[in-house]
Scaffold this motif. Structure first.
Motif, short mmCIF file in Angstrom:
data_model
loop_
_atom_site.label_atom_id
_atom_site.label_comp_id
_atom_site.label_asym_id
_atom_site.label_seq_id
_atom_site.Cartn_x
_atom_site.Cartn_y
_atom_site.Cartn_z
N MET A 72 0.82 -1.21 0.00
CA MET A 72 0.00 0.00 0.00
C MET A 72 0.86 1.27 0.00
SD MET A 72 -3.09 -1.05 2.62
CE MET A 72 -3.94 0.48 2.28
N GLY A 73 2.14 1.08 -0.08
CA GLY A 73 3.03 2.23 -0.10
C GLY A 73 3.38 2.76 1.27
N GLN A 74 2.94 2.05 2.32
CA GLN A 74 3.23 2.48 3.68
C GLN A 74 4.57 1.87 4.13
OE1 GLN A 74 1.33 4.65 5.38
NE2 GLN A 74 0.03 4.75 3.55
N PRO A 75 5.32 2.61 4.93
CA PRO A 75 6.62 2.07 5.39
C PRO A 75 6.41 0.84 6.28
CG PRO A 75 6.11 4.14 6.49
CD PRO A 75 5.08 3.98 5.41
N LYS A 76 7.26 -0.13 6.12
CA LYS A 76 7.22 -1.32 6.96
C LYS A 76 7.96 -1.06 8.27
CE LYS A 76 7.16 -4.73 3.19
NZ LYS A 76 7.89 -5.89 2.59
N PHE A 77 7.42 -1.66 9.35
CA PHE A 77 8.07 -1.52 10.65
C PHE A 77 8.44 -2.89 11.20
CE2 PHE A 77 5.68 2.39 10.19
CZ PHE A 77 6.55 3.35 10.70
N GLU A 78 9.50 -2.91 11.95
CA GLU A 78 9.93 -4.14 12.61
C GLU A 78 10.32 -3.84 14.05
OE1 GLU A 78 13.49 -5.67 10.89
OE2 GLU A 78 14.49 -3.73 10.83
N ASP A 79 10.30 -4.90 14.87
CA ASP A 79 10.73 -4.74 16.26
C ASP A 79 12.26 -4.76 16.32
OD1 ASP A 79 8.21 -4.61 17.44
OD2 ASP A 79 7.99 -6.80 17.38
N VAL A 80 12.83 -3.75 16.93
CA VAL A 80 14.28 -3.65 17.09
C VAL A 80 14.60 -3.69 18.57
CG1 VAL A 80 16.33 -2.24 16.68
CG2 VAL A 80 14.50 -2.30 14.97
N LEU A 81 15.41 -4.65 18.98
CA LEU A 81 15.81 -4.77 20.38
C LEU A 81 16.78 -3.65 20.74
CD1 LEU A 81 16.40 -8.63 20.54
CD2 LEU A 81 14.46 -7.38 21.49
N TYR A 82 16.49 -2.99 21.88
CA TYR A 82 17.37 -1.91 22.30
C TYR A 82 18.80 -2.41 22.51
CZ TYR A 82 13.40 1.22 23.16
OH TYR A 82 12.30 2.03 23.02
N VAL A 83 18.92 -3.61 23.10
CA VAL A 83 20.25 -4.11 23.43
C VAL A 83 21.08 -4.34 22.17
CG1 VAL A 83 19.62 -6.56 23.45
CG2 VAL A 83 21.45 -5.75 24.93
N LYS A 84 20.43 -4.73 21.07
CA LYS A 84 21.16 -4.91 19.81
C LYS A 84 21.45 -3.56 19.16
CE LYS A 84 19.73 -9.61 18.64
NZ LYS A 84 19.14 -10.49 17.61
N GLU A 85 20.53 -2.62 19.35
CA GLU A 85 20.72 -1.29 18.78
C GLU A 85 21.89 -0.57 19.46
OE1 GLU A 85 17.43 1.67 17.22
OE2 GLU A 85 17.65 1.86 19.40
N TRP A 86 21.99 -0.76 20.78
CA TRP A 86 23.03 -0.06 21.55
C TRP A 86 24.39 -0.75 21.45
CZ3 TRP A 86 19.50 0.26 26.48
CH2 TRP A 86 18.50 1.22 26.26
N PHE A 87 24.41 -2.09 21.45
CA PHE A 87 25.67 -2.83 21.54
C PHE A 87 26.04 -3.58 20.26
CE2 PHE A 87 23.96 -2.62 25.90
CZ PHE A 87 25.01 -1.97 26.54
N GLY A 88 25.19 -3.53 19.26
CA GLY A 88 25.44 -4.28 18.04
C GLY A 88 24.76 -5.64 18.07
N ASN A 89 24.55 -6.21 16.90
CA ASN A 89 23.82 -7.48 16.82
C ASN A 89 24.50 -8.62 17.56
OD1 ASN A 89 21.60 -6.58 15.32
ND2 ASN A 89 22.69 -6.82 13.38
N ASP A 90 25.79 -8.76 17.36
CA ASP A 90 26.50 -9.89 17.98
C ASP A 90 26.54 -9.76 19.50
OD1 ASP A 90 26.92 -10.93 15.49
OD2 ASP A 90 28.98 -10.17 15.29
N MET A 91 26.93 -8.58 19.98
CA MET A 91 27.00 -8.38 21.43
C MET A 91 25.62 -8.45 22.05
SD MET A 91 29.07 -8.02 23.88
CE MET A 91 29.16 -7.49 25.60
N GLY A 92 24.63 -7.88 21.37
CA GLY A 92 23.26 -7.92 21.88
C GLY A 92 22.74 -9.33 22.01
N ALA A 93 23.00 -10.14 20.98
CA ALA A 93 22.57 -11.55 21.02
C ALA A 93 23.27 -12.30 22.14
CB ALA A 93 22.85 -12.21 19.67
N TRP A 94 24.55 -11.97 22.37
CA TRP A 94 25.30 -12.62 23.45
C TRP A 94 24.72 -12.26 24.82
CZ3 TRP A 94 28.15 -11.02 27.69
CH2 TRP A 94 28.96 -11.99 28.29
N LEU A 95 24.37 -10.98 25.01
CA LEU A 95 23.79 -10.55 26.28
C LEU A 95 22.46 -11.25 26.55
CD1 LEU A 95 24.53 -6.71 26.10
CD2 LEU A 95 25.58 -8.36 27.67
N ILE A 96 21.63 -11.38 25.53
CA ILE A 96 20.34 -12.06 25.68
C ILE A 96 20.56 -13.53 26.03
CG2 ILE A 96 18.27 -12.80 24.46
CD1 ILE A 96 18.48 -10.16 22.86
N ASP A 97 21.49 -14.16 25.34
CA ASP A 97 21.75 -15.59 25.56
C ASP A 97 22.27 -15.84 26.97
OD1 ASP A 97 21.97 -18.31 24.84
OD2 ASP A 97 24.09 -18.03 24.36
N TRP A 98 23.11 -14.94 27.49
CA TRP A 98 23.74 -15.13 28.79
C TRP A 98 23.06 -14.31 29.88
CZ3 TRP A 98 27.96 -18.26 30.08
CH2 TRP A 98 28.50 -18.98 29.02
#
Length: 343
Positions: A72-98
């Motif tokens: 419909m021409g509307q922008p798509k939105f997705e959920d972005v984890l703050y921890v991945k946004e602040w620390f990067g994907n790899d570090m954020g995933a590690w923090l969640i896992d541990w």
């Protein structure tokens, strides 16, 4: 032979929890003379510290997708984890896992603070009151804490997984010469057992080899004499209450992957832990640890189908049966001291 080894291993993690909670109970009773029925709630609060950290690491916000717009021409939105946004994907995933082990950093100051507040705000007013009064007020406090947790977190258990590296099982059977998959034991239960031994060893080393601990042990033996030496023993005992609360809380933190936290888990362990303390001997720290592991292993063996076929329901009462036998033969428990709770 394989069944004996497996049940011994199965009893170690529950025995570890019993030993840690009983150790904290005995620290409080030995220093302050208070029968603290809210101690199980401290175990439960520790578990929910891990739940809280896990939930904080999974907080997210909506952000526009980089892929563009929808049909419909509307922008798509997705959920972005703050921890991945602040620390990067790899570090954020590690923090969640541990998140569970990392919760220890969060839980220690929180549990010490809760211990201080409990002792200064309520329990200090009941030092010279009968034990029945102490039981009533601390049991009431446990119910209040339980209902507060239920209000904020709900009544259902909240799964809190261990780090991915510890989600498998170790095959003890192969190591001992048995067939594969005969004696397998989850990695995290091994971690919990090792953690319990480390924590117990740390508490004993603190009491045995530090000046603070030596003064506390002296105060446990003769509080009035230590006070006459100009030492503020009450302040040290308050600190010990905070340490006991932290021990119970850390036991709860690391137990969350084994048993999903729920608001009544503290009550589930409380009565059994008091039985452990009595069996070990009121006021005896080594007795509490010894009885915790012993009763945990006995409870595991009693859960065998072969045993339950002979004595139905024995797994539900074995701890109390053993307690009755020990107290009939040794009224002070396995390692109880003369004069403790004897009037």
């Amino acid at each position: 032979m394989d069944a004996i080894i497996l049940q011994t291993l199965n009893g170690l993690d529950k025995g570890s929890a019993y030993a840690l909670i009983a150790l904290g109970l005995t620290l409080i009773f030995g220093t302050l003379g208070v029968v603290n029925f809210a101690h199980g709630a401290l175990f439960m609060l520790g578990a929910f510290c891990a739940v809280t950290v896990s939930k904080l690491f999974q907080l997210s916000h909506k952000a526009a997708e980089a892929t563009g717009v929808d049909f419909m021409g509307q922008p798509k939105f997705e959920d972005v984890l703050y921890v991945k946004e602040w620390f990067g994907n790899d570090m954020g995933a590690w923090l969640i896992d541990w998140s569970v082990p990392l919760s220890i950093i969060f839980a220690i100051p929180i549990m010490i603070a809760i211990g201080f507040i409990m002792e200064r705000g309520l329990i200090k007013h009941f030092y010279k009151r009968p034990h029945a009064d102490q039981i009533l007020v601390t049991f009431g406090l446990a119910i209040v804490l339980q209902e507060v947790v239920k209000y904020f977190y709900g009544a259902n258990p909240i799964p809190t997984p261990s780090p991915e590296a510890f989600r498998g099982s170790f095959d003890f059977g192969v190591m001992m010469g048995f067939d594969p998959n005969v004696i397998i034991y989850p990695y995290w239960r091994m971690v919990y057992f090792a953690f319990s031994l480390t924590l117990v060893g740390g508490v004993f080393a603190f009491l045995q080899f530090t000046t603070f601990g030596m003064v506390v042990r002296a105060g446990m033996a003769d509080r009035e004499t230590v006070g006459l030496l100009g030492i503020n023993i009450d302040k040290r005992f308050t600190i010990m209450f905070g340490i006991a609360a932290a021990v119970a809380g850390l036991a709860g933190v690391m137990y969350t992957p084994i048993n999903s936290p729920n608001y009544h888990m503290g009550m589930d362990f409380l009565v059994l832990s008091f039985v452990v303390v009595v069996v070990g001997g009121m006021g005896s720290l080594p007795g509490a640890v010894l009885a915790g592991f012993m009763l945990g292993i006995l409870e595991s063996f009693a859960s065998l189908n072969e045993v339950k076929d002979i004595i139905p329901g024995i797994d539900q009462i074995i701890i109390y049966v053993v307690a009755i036998i020990i107290l009939l033969t040794r009224p002070r428990g396995l390692m109880g001291r003369k004069g403790v709770m004897e009037e």
